[in-house]
Design an enzyme around this catalytic site. Structure first.
Site, PDB file in Angstrom:
ATOM      1  CB  THR A 259      66.001  -1.833  18.752  1.00  0.00           C
ATOM      2  OG1 THR A 259      65.614  -1.576  19.887  1.00  0.00           O
ATOM      3  CG2 THR A 259      67.348  -2.193  18.565  1.00  0.00           C
TER       4      THR A 259
ATOM      5  CB  ALA B 172      63.452  -1.223  24.508  1.00  0.00           C
TER       6      ALA B 172
ATOM      7  CB  VAL C 293      62.206   3.579  28.335  1.00  0.00           C
ATOM      8  CG1 VAL C 293      60.866   3.310  28.116  1.00  0.00           C
ATOM      9  CG2 VAL C 293      62.654   2.184  29.344  1.00  0.00           C
ATOM     10  CE  LYS C 294      65.562   5.399  19.652  1.00  0.00           C
ATOM     11  NZ  LYS C 294      66.575   4.567  18.493  1.00  0.00           N
ATOM     12  CB  ILE C 295      60.107   8.280  25.674  1.00  0.00           C
ATOM     13  CG1 ILE C 295      60.280   7.092  26.286  1.00  0.00           C
ATOM     14  CG2 ILE C 295      58.762   9.298  25.878  1.00  0.00           C
ATOM     15  CD1 ILE C 295      60.229   6.957  27.866  1.00  0.00           C
TER      16      ILE C 295
END
Ligand code: E4P
Length: 217
Positions: free
Chosen positions: A27, A60, A86-88
């Site tokens: 997402t 996310a 965890v999308k960074i």
């Protein structure tokens, strides 16, 4: 190659999951906004609902751009479910956050990758996945798939574990090209996944078989 679906739309996620070939979900803030999710509680709950549908990595994305904020948000997101990644974003503070999470064993997806140098930095920081945006590269008149080839090659040279997650996929052809280039994962809109199933000769052949079957049924 693993298939992820690139959406926050629960119905589309369910439809792809029902095929039995879905390995995960990605997402981003734009996709969350598109399905009308607003406020921290709603966002957290939405990720939980996605994790309940798909038993695989669910990316996310943090919206902070400073190290402390990314760490705070990332830790909250990682608490939701063990499958949360965890999308960074690929920025200086992001690299520090990826390194931090990798030492804690929290999975990360370094997003907004547009060059091999960025992918190299993300792998060195210990990113679990990198997301090169091939469709957006194509839009700016470069060849996105070439970037996938380059990253796969570089990671192979040094044995990096970071997975190459081809993102910003726009067509079934993109998926096939990424598979040829050795991408570990493609994250795709539902339409591109379903597009892989189609061939006019399949339809013609099936119509003929069904017609002939009437002769002996
Ligand atoms: C990747 O994780 C992104 O969510 C996505 O693939 C971006 O795609 P777009 O270029 O179609 O917005």
């Amino acid at each position: 190659m693993k298939f992820f679906i690139d959406t926050a739309d629960l119905e589309q996620i369910k439809e792809a999951a029902a095929l039995g070939i879905l390995d995960g979900v990605t997402t981003n803030p734009s996709l969350m906004a598109k399905v009308g999710i607003k406020g921290t509680d709603a966002v957290m709950n939405h990720y939980k609902l996605i994790c309940d549908i798909v038993d695989g990595p669910v990316s996310a994305e943090v919206i902070s751009t400073d190290f402390a904020g990314m760490v705070r948000e990332g830790e909250m997101l990682a608490e939701i479910h063990p499958n949360i990644v965890v999308k960074i974003p690929m920025i200086k503070e992001g690299i520090k956050a990826i390194k931090h999470f990798s030492t804690l064993g929290i999975k990360t997806n370094c997003t907004l990758i547009f060059s091999a140098g960025q992918a190299l930095m993300a792998a060195k920081a210990g990113a679990t996945m990198v997301s090169p945006f091939i469709g957006r590269i194509d839009d700016s008149n470069w060849e996105g798939v070439q970037l996938i080839e380059q990253i796969v090659n570089i990671y192979g040279n040094y044995g990096y574990d970071t997975e190459v997650l081809a993102a910003s996929i726009r067509s079934p052809l993109h998926i096939v090209q990424c598979a040829e280039a050795g991408a570990d994962i493609a994250t795709c809109p539902l339409s591109s996944i379903l597009g892989l199933l189609k061939h006019p000769l399949t339809d013609i052949g099936l119509a003929q078989f069904l017609e002939d079957a009437k002769k002996f049924a």
